[in-house]
Design a protein around this motif. Structure first.
Motif, PDB file in Angstrom:
ATOM      1  N   ARG A 192       0.834  -1.207   0.000  1.00 36.97           N
ATOM      2  CA  ARG A 192       0.000   0.000   0.000  1.00 36.97           C
ATOM      3  C   ARG A 192       0.868   1.256   0.000  1.00 36.97           C
ATOM      4  O   ARG A 192       0.601   2.213  -0.740  1.00 36.97           O
ATOM      5  CB  ARG A 192      -0.920  -0.017   1.209  1.00 36.97           C
ATOM      6  N   ASN A 193       1.909   1.255   0.802  1.00 37.73           N
ATOM      7  CA  ASN A 193       2.813   2.415   0.842  1.00 37.73           C
ATOM      8  C   ASN A 193       3.490   2.647  -0.506  1.00 37.73           C
ATOM      9  O   ASN A 193       3.637   3.789  -0.960  1.00 37.73           O
ATOM     10  CB  ASN A 193       3.875   2.216   1.926  1.00 37.73           C
ATOM     11  N   LEU A 194       3.914   1.572  -1.146  1.00 37.52           N
ATOM     12  CA  LEU A 194       4.632   1.691  -2.414  1.00 37.52           C
ATOM     13  C   LEU A 194       3.718   2.175  -3.534  1.00 37.52           C
ATOM     14  O   LEU A 194       4.141   2.959  -4.398  1.00 37.52           O
ATOM     15  CB  LEU A 194       5.259   0.345  -2.789  1.00 37.52           C
ATOM     16  N   LEU A 195       2.477   1.730  -3.536  1.00 37.23           N
ATOM     17  CA  LEU A 195       1.563   2.120  -4.604  1.00 37.23           C
ATOM     18  C   LEU A 195       1.180   3.595  -4.548  1.00 37.23           C
ATOM     19  O   LEU A 195       0.567   4.116  -5.476  1.00 37.23           O
ATOM     20  CB  LEU A 195       0.313   1.240  -4.570  1.00 37.23           C
ATOM     21  N   GLU A 196       1.568   4.274  -3.475  1.00 39.11           N
ATOM     22  CA  GLU A 196       1.358   5.714  -3.387  1.00 39.11           C
ATOM     23  C   GLU A 196       2.432   6.496  -4.142  1.00 39.11           C
ATOM     24  O   GLU A 196       2.261   7.695  -4.405  1.00 39.11           O
ATOM     25  CB  GLU A 196       1.358   6.159  -1.920  1.00 39.11           C
ATOM     26  N   LEU A 197       3.534   5.828  -4.503  1.00 44.66           N
ATOM     27  CA  LEU A 197       4.666   6.501  -5.125  1.00 44.66           C
ATOM     28  C   LEU A 197       4.481   6.600  -6.634  1.00 44.66           C
ATOM     29  O   LEU A 197       3.989   5.672  -7.286  1.00 44.66           O
ATOM     30  CB  LEU A 197       5.960   5.754  -4.803  1.00 44.66           C
ATOM     31  N   GLU A 198       4.931   7.718  -7.207  1.00 51.29           N
ATOM     32  CA  GLU A 198       4.685   7.994  -8.622  1.00 51.29           C
ATOM     33  C   GLU A 198       5.304   6.947  -9.536  1.00 51.29           C
ATOM     34  O   GLU A 198       4.685   6.548 -10.537  1.00 51.29           O
ATOM     35  CB  GLU A 198       5.237   9.383  -8.979  1.00 51.29           C
ATOM     36  N   ALA A 199       6.501   6.480  -9.225  1.00 51.40           N
ATOM     37  CA  ALA A 199       7.161   5.491 -10.098  1.00 51.40           C
ATOM     38  C   ALA A 199       6.355   4.208 -10.187  1.00 51.40           C
ATOM     39  O   ALA A 199       6.317   3.557 -11.247  1.00 51.40           O
ATOM     40  CB  ALA A 199       8.569   5.197  -9.585  1.00 51.40           C
ATOM     41  N   PHE A 200       5.714   3.828  -9.109  1.00 50.93           N
ATOM     42  CA  PHE A 200       4.914   2.610  -9.106  1.00 50.93           C
ATOM     43  C   PHE A 200       3.589   2.820  -9.834  1.00 50.93           C
ATOM     44  O   PHE A 200       3.073   1.907 -10.481  1.00 50.93           O
ATOM     45  CB  PHE A 200       4.688   2.137  -7.669  1.00 50.93           C
ATOM     46  N   LYS A 201       3.043   4.031  -9.744  1.00 53.91           N
ATOM     47  CA  LYS A 201       1.805   4.337 -10.474  1.00 53.91           C
ATOM     48  C   LYS A 201       2.052   4.356 -11.987  1.00 53.91           C
ATOM     49  O   LYS A 201       1.282   3.769 -12.754  1.00 53.91           O
ATOM     50  CB  LYS A 201       1.255   5.695 -10.025  1.00 53.91           C
ATOM     51  N   LEU A 202       3.117   5.037 -12.408  1.00 50.96           N
ATOM     52  CA  LEU A 202       3.403   5.158 -13.838  1.00 50.96           C
ATOM     53  C   LEU A 202       3.688   3.817 -14.502  1.00 50.96           C
ATOM     54  O   LEU A 202       3.388   3.621 -15.676  1.00 50.96           O
ATOM     55  CB  LEU A 202       4.610   6.086 -14.047  1.00 50.96           C
ATOM     56  N   SER A 203       4.269   2.910 -13.747  1.00 47.74           N
ATOM     57  CA  SER A 203       4.690   1.626 -14.312  1.00 47.74           C
ATOM     58  C   SER A 203       3.637   0.535 -14.189  1.00 47.74           C
ATOM     59  O   SER A 203       3.844  -0.581 -14.652  1.00 47.74           O
ATOM     60  CB  SER A 203       5.973   1.168 -13.610  1.00 47.74           C
ATOM     61  N   HIS A 204       2.505   0.855 -13.574  1.00 44.51           N
ATOM     62  CA  HIS A 204       1.450  -0.131 -13.339  1.00 44.51           C
ATOM     63  C   HIS A 204       0.970  -0.732 -14.666  1.00 44.51           C
ATOM     64  O   HIS A 204       0.895  -0.031 -15.687  1.00 44.51           O
ATOM     65  CB  HIS A 204       0.280   0.536 -12.612  1.00 44.51           C
ATOM     66  N   PRO A 205       0.640  -2.024 -14.683  1.00 44.60           N
ATOM     67  CA  PRO A 205       0.175  -2.651 -15.931  1.00 44.60           C
ATOM     68  C   PRO A 205      -0.964  -1.907 -16.615  1.00 44.60           C
ATOM     69  O   PRO A 205      -1.000  -1.813 -17.848  1.00 44.60           O
ATOM     70  CB  PRO A 205      -0.267  -4.041 -15.467  1.00 44.60           C
ATOM     71  N   SER A 206      -1.889  -1.365 -15.853  1.00 40.50           N
ATOM     72  CA  SER A 206      -3.041  -0.688 -16.439  1.00 40.50           C
ATOM     73  C   SER A 206      -2.673   0.575 -17.197  1.00 40.50           C
ATOM     74  O   SER A 206      -3.464   1.070 -18.008  1.00 40.50           O
ATOM     75  CB  SER A 206      -4.067  -0.356 -15.351  1.00 40.50           C
ATOM     76  N   CYS A 207      -1.463   1.105 -16.955  1.00 39.90           N
ATOM     77  CA  CYS A 207      -1.030   2.342 -17.583  1.00 39.90           C
ATOM     78  C   CYS A 207      -0.143   2.109 -18.803  1.00 39.90           C
ATOM     79  O   CYS A 207       0.353   3.090 -19.396  1.00 39.90           O
ATOM     80  CB  CYS A 207      -0.262   3.211 -16.577  1.00 39.90           C
ATOM     81  N   GLN A 208       0.056   0.866 -19.192  1.00 39.21           N
ATOM     82  CA  GLN A 208       0.984   0.579 -20.290  1.00 39.21           C
ATOM     83  C   GLN A 208       0.302   0.647 -21.647  1.00 39.21           C
ATOM     84  O   GLN A 208      -0.885   0.347 -21.775  1.00 39.21           O
ATOM     85  CB  GLN A 208       1.617  -0.798 -20.065  1.00 39.21           C
ATOM     86  N   PRO A 209       1.049   1.033 -22.684  1.00 40.14           N
ATOM     87  CA  PRO A 209       0.456   1.177 -24.030  1.00 40.14           C
ATOM     88  C   PRO A 209      -0.170  -0.112 -24.561  1.00 40.14           C
ATOM     89  O   PRO A 209      -1.119  -0.056 -25.355  1.00 40.14           O
ATOM     90  CB  PRO A 209       1.646   1.613 -24.906  1.00 40.14           C
ATOM     91  N   ASP A 210       0.343  -1.268 -24.150  1.00 35.79           N
ATOM     92  CA  ASP A 210      -0.189  -2.532 -24.659  1.00 35.79           C
ATOM     93  C   ASP A 210      -1.265  -3.143 -23.770  1.00 35.79           C
ATOM     94  O   ASP A 210      -1.739  -4.246 -24.037  1.00 35.79           O
ATOM     95  CB  ASP A 210       0.936  -3.544 -24.885  1.00 35.79           C
ATOM     96  N   ALA A 211      -1.667  -2.416 -22.718  1.00 34.40           N
ATOM     97  CA  ALA A 211      -2.739  -2.927 -21.851  1.00 34.40           C
ATOM     98  C   ALA A 211      -4.054  -2.868 -22.599  1.00 34.40           C
ATOM     99  O   ALA A 211      -4.352  -1.873 -23.268  1.00 34.40           O
ATOM    100  CB  ALA A 211      -2.815  -2.118 -20.569  1.00 34.40           C
ATOM    101  N   PRO A 212      -4.871  -3.915 -22.510  1.00 29.65           N
ATOM    102  CA  PRO A 212      -6.182  -3.869 -23.171  1.00 29.65           C
ATOM    103  C   PRO A 212      -7.065  -2.824 -22.527  1.00 29.65           C
ATOM    104  O   PRO A 212      -6.902  -2.512 -21.333  1.00 29.65           O
ATOM    105  CB  PRO A 212      -6.734  -5.286 -22.965  1.00 29.65           C
ATOM    106  N   PRO A 213      -8.014  -2.273 -23.278  1.00 30.90           N
ATOM    107  CA  PRO A 213      -8.904  -1.263 -22.683  1.00 30.90           C
ATOM    108  C   PRO A 213      -9.768  -1.862 -21.594  1.00 30.90           C
ATOM    109  O   PRO A 213     -10.095  -3.050 -21.619  1.00 30.90           O
ATOM    110  CB  PRO A 213      -9.759  -0.819 -23.877  1.00 30.90           C
ATOM    111  N   GLU A 214     -10.089  -1.038 -20.614  1.00 31.12           N
ATOM    112  CA  GLU A 214     -10.963  -1.488 -19.523  1.00 31.12           C
ATOM    113  C   GLU A 214     -12.322  -1.871 -20.097  1.00 31.12           C
ATOM    114  O   GLU A 214     -12.848  -1.172 -20.957  1.00 31.12           O
ATOM    115  CB  GLU A 214     -11.140  -0.358 -18.496  1.00 31.12           C
ATOM    116  N   PRO A 215     -12.924  -2.987 -19.605  1.00 34.05           N
ATOM    117  CA  PRO A 215     -14.241  -3.383 -20.128  1.00 34.05           C
ATOM    118  C   PRO A 215     -15.315  -2.386 -19.707  1.00 34.05           C
ATOM    119  O   PRO A 215     -15.196  -1.704 -18.707  1.00 34.05           O
ATOM    120  CB  PRO A 215     -14.477  -4.749 -19.468  1.00 34.05           C
TER     121      PRO A 215
END
Length: 215
Positions: A192-215
């Motif tokens: 939980r603490n780590l997911l508050e950090l910007e580097a972890f947010k930017l690199s999250h799978p949901s934020c990647q160009p090849d991630a499928p669109p949310e249903p």
């Protein structure tokens, strides 16, 4: 002289190993280009001859940087830590550095490989959930005990380290495989603490160009 060519990361949005490297690149502020390698489409683009030249193990990630191509996420992270400015991902203190490597290897050798795509394909659809849950829970039981001794705000004290880069993707996998995290409060708190950090947010799978669109 430093290379002026932007690094290229060969990655898959949901790959734990790729995510670790994406966090390191974001944490160090390294600009890079991405090439998506779909591990599922067309029986897996990692099996293409063109990719096997980059990584004969036919796995992601691979990082082309400074005139070389590196595979294996921990080797890439340690190279970035040795060559790029910014906060250290391996502590200067030898004891803490050993703890970081211990936790990192616990996750990357003792948990993640047992529930990665290649293994689960061999296990088969009927048993893969039970299999993945068994090895994640077993690994987390040991990891929780270790972290109770080493953790501050993060895995080892109060500074982000390579161990944290390994932990967050593994917790994400545990959630994907519907593992009850209630017995692992230290792991949950650190994640939980780590997911508050910007580097972890930017690199999250949901934020990647090849991630499928949310249903």
């Amino acid at each position: 002289m430093a290379s002026t060519t932007k690094p290229v990361l060969y990655t898959y949005f949901r790959s734990s190993c790729s995510w670790r490297v994406r966090i390191a690149l974001a944490f160090k502020g390294v600009a890079y280009d991405q090439v998506a390698v779909n591990l599922i489409k067309d029986r897996g683009q990692q099996h293409a001859d063109s990719f096997k030249v980059l990584n004969p193990m036919k796995q992601v990630p691979a990082l082309s940087i400074d005139g070389i191509t590196l595979s294996q996420s921990l080797a890439i992270i340690q190279y970035l830590d040795e060559t790029q400015p910014g906060p250290r991902l391996l502590p200067e203190d030898a004891k803490k550095r050993a703890q970081v490597r211990m936790i990192s290897n616990h996750i990357t050798s003792g948990i993640q490989p047992l529930q990665n795509l290649n293994v689960l394909q061999k296990i088969g659809d009927e048993k893969k959930l039970e299999w993945a849950q068994h090895f994640i829970i077993s690994g987390f039981q040991a990891l929780e005990n270790v972290l109770q001794q080493t953790a501050g705000r993060y895995c080892v004290g109060d500074e982000v380290t390579m161990a944290d880069l390994c932990l967050v993707p593994q917790v994400y996998n545990a959630e994907r495989f519907k593992v009850d995290l209630t017995p692992f409060p230290t792991i949950v708190k650190i994640n939980r603490n780590l997911l508050e950090l910007e580097a972890f947010k930017l690199s999250h799978p949901s934020c990647q160009p090849d991630a499928p669109p949310e249903p």
